[in-house]
Write a protein that holds these residues in place. Structure first.
Motif, PDB file in Angstrom:
ATOM      1  N   GLN A   1       0.845  -1.186   0.000  1.00 10.49           N
ATOM      2  CA  GLN A   1       0.000   0.000   0.000  1.00 10.49           C
ATOM      3  C   GLN A   1       0.878   1.233   0.000  1.00 10.49           C
TER       4      GLN A   1
ATOM      5  N   GLY B   1      -1.869   2.201  -3.178  1.00  6.29           N
ATOM      6  CA  GLY B   1      -1.962   1.933  -4.617  1.00  6.29           C
ATOM      7  C   GLY B   1      -1.296   0.659  -5.047  1.00  6.29           C
TER       8      GLY B   1
ATOM      9  N   TRP C   1      -0.203  -2.627  -7.013  1.00  2.22           N
ATOM     10  CA  TRP C   1      -0.235  -3.012  -8.417  1.00  2.22           C
ATOM     11  C   TRP C   1      -0.935  -4.357  -8.593  1.00  2.22           C
TER      12      TRP C   1
END
Length: 143
Positions: free
Chosen positions: A124, A126, A128
């Motif tokens: 974290q 975002g 992937w």
């Protein structure tokens, strides 16, 4: 029935052969593939190029992580371990990259490298890579 007799030992006495492991280990066998990766007349770094390749990639990954490229750096560290597993599998002699048996080295490098890459992809903020059942498991166990 007589026990099988082996070739004489260093003192000239014949030893009994058995398939059973000894109760006490007296010496350590070099792991398979633990020989030099280059001829003996080559300089020391050239003889140990597989371990130097893996360590250089890990060092670069740590440098990238220190320079605030966390995800790329940790993926490079995991990829270096996976490359070590591939080298251990394909090359007959890998020098100091051989620590244990070929199978154990390959499994260890593969599991650790794969886990580092997957965790780097899921980091974290975002991520992937998102694995839904892991998120559900986390919410179930924390509640």
């Amino acid at each position: 029935m007589r026990d099988a007799i082996s070739a004489p030992d260093a003192e000239g006495k014949p030893r009994r052969t058995t398939r059973r492991f000894p109760l006490f280990t007296r010496d350590t066998a070099r792991p398979e593939g633990g020989g030099r990766a280059a001829p003996g007349d080559a300089p020391a770094p050239a003889r140990q190029w597989p371990i130097l390749t893996v360590l250089s990639a890990v060092a670069l990954g740590l440098l990238l992580t220190a320079l605030d490229l966390f995800r790329v750096g940790t993926i490079l560290i995991g990829a270096a371990l996976l490359a070590g597993a591939v080298m251990r599998w394909m090359l007959p002699s890998v020098g100091m990259l051989a620590v244990r048996s070929r199978f154990t080295d390959m499994v260890t490098y593969s599991v650790l490298g794969g886990a580092i890459v997957v965790l780097a992809l899921m980091a974290q903020p975002g991520p992937w890579l998102e694995i839904p059942f892991l998120d559900d498991t986390l919410h179930f166990t924390v509640r």
